[in-house]
Every structure is written in structure tokens, then in C-alpha cells.
Design a protein around this motif. Structure first.
Motif, short mmCIF file in Angstrom:
data_model
loop_
_atom_site.label_atom_id
_atom_site.label_comp_id
_atom_site.label_asym_id
_atom_site.label_seq_id
_atom_site.Cartn_x
_atom_site.Cartn_y
_atom_site.Cartn_z
N MET A 23 33.07 49.40 41.41
CA MET A 23 33.79 49.19 41.92
C MET A 23 33.63 47.46 41.01
N TYR A 24 32.81 47.33 42.66
CA TYR A 24 32.70 45.74 42.04
C TYR A 24 31.11 45.58 42.70
N LEU A 62 22.46 31.29 42.70
CA LEU A 62 23.47 32.46 41.85
C LEU A 62 24.45 33.15 42.35
N LEU A 63 25.78 33.30 42.10
CA LEU A 63 26.40 34.23 43.20
C LEU A 63 26.67 35.18 41.67
N ASP A 64 26.50 36.48 41.67
CA ASP A 64 25.99 37.56 40.37
C ASP A 64 26.42 38.67 40.98
N ILE A 65 28.35 38.55 40.24
CA ILE A 65 29.68 39.83 41.17
C ILE A 65 28.72 40.49 39.24
N GLN A 66 29.95 41.47 39.65
CA GLN A 66 29.88 42.90 38.43
C GLN A 66 31.53 43.04 39.38
N TRP A 67 32.42 43.40 37.91
CA TRP A 67 33.61 44.58 38.01
C TRP A 67 33.37 45.57 37.78
N THR A 68 33.54 46.56 38.02
CA THR A 68 33.14 48.26 36.92
C THR A 68 34.42 48.83 37.35
N GLY A 69 35.35 48.32 37.58
CA GLY A 69 36.37 49.21 37.67
C GLY A 69 37.85 48.96 37.60
N HIS A 70 38.77 49.23 37.71
CA HIS A 70 40.84 48.84 37.55
C HIS A 70 40.37 48.23 39.23
N PHE A 71 41.20 48.03 39.43
CA PHE A 71 41.16 47.01 41.40
C PHE A 71 42.56 47.67 41.73
#
Length: 122
Positions: free
Chosen positions: A1-2, A12-21
Motif C-alpha cells: 500500500m505504501y 531524502l524522504l522517499d515514499i512509495q504509494w502502491t495501492g489505493h487508499f
């Protein structure tokens, strides 16, 4: 999800979103991110990258929940959003109006911009 990672070597703050919230997931994400930021030792002026390339857009109620919950989040000096979808880019630009934000596709271009010296990044 994230997922998020604090890369101290690059500030660096590295964020990944992989699904719908959902709004519930959005609130959990915001709480976890804020808690992790406080523990990380990062300060305002860090670099932020959010990779949304695995999804096109987030549902409106969920993205508004994130937007409101993180309204007072410590300010980055540069923000790179990664999204190859025209509709996704439109959603980003509607909600995130910071002049120090850029939207990228592919991700490699974002890292080069984020890590460039200040006078080169403009």
C-alpha cells in the motif's frame, strides 16, 4: 500500500504509494509518516519524493484525508512526485501548489533534480 524510507545520505524522504487508499488507510499513513519523521532526525529543508507510478490517482476522499492530516507536516525544500498518468498529474497539481514541486516520469529524472545543487535545480 505504501512505504517510506529516510535516506540520510541524500537528506531524502522517499515514499512509495502502491495501492489505493481509503480514508482509514490515509489516516494510518499520515500518523505513521509523522511518527517516523519525528524519529528520523530530519528537519525542514529535506528533499521529498513520492512515487505514485504504481497507481494513477487516489480516491478523492482518501487524498483529501491525507492532505488535511499532513497540512502542518515539516516543509521540504524540494518535492518530486512521480506519476506517468495525465489524470494523476492533474490531481497532484490541483492539491500541491508549492513552487518547489515538480512532477516526473520516470523516477530517475526526479532523483537527479532532487540532489542537484540549489542554483542548478531551478
Amino acid at each position: 500500500m505504501y512505504a517510506f524510507q529516510f535516506r540520510h545520505d541524500l537528506n531524502l524522504l522517499d515514499i512509495q504509494w502502491t495501492g489505493h487508499f481509503t480514508p482509514e488507510i490515509a489516516m494510518r499513513y499520515a500518523r505513521e509518516l509523522l511518527d517516523a519523521f519525528r524519529r528520523s532526525g530530519f528537519r525542514p529543508g529535506y528533499r521529498l519524493r513520492i512515487d505514485m507510478s504504481a497507481i494513477n490517482v487516489q480516491p478523492k476522499d482518501a487524498i483529501m484525508t491525507v492532505h488535511e492530516a499532513l497540512r502542518d507536516f515539516p516543509r521540504a525544500s524540494r518535492i518530486a512526485m512521480i506519476n506517468g498518468s495525465a489524470i494523476g498529474r492533474q490531481q497532484i497539481r490541483r492539491l500541491m501548489t508549492q513552487p518547489y514541486l515538480r512532477v516526473f516520469d520516470p523516477a530517475e529524472d526526479s532523483l537527479a533534480w532532487l540532489t542537484a545543487p540549489e542554483d542548478v535545480a531551478a
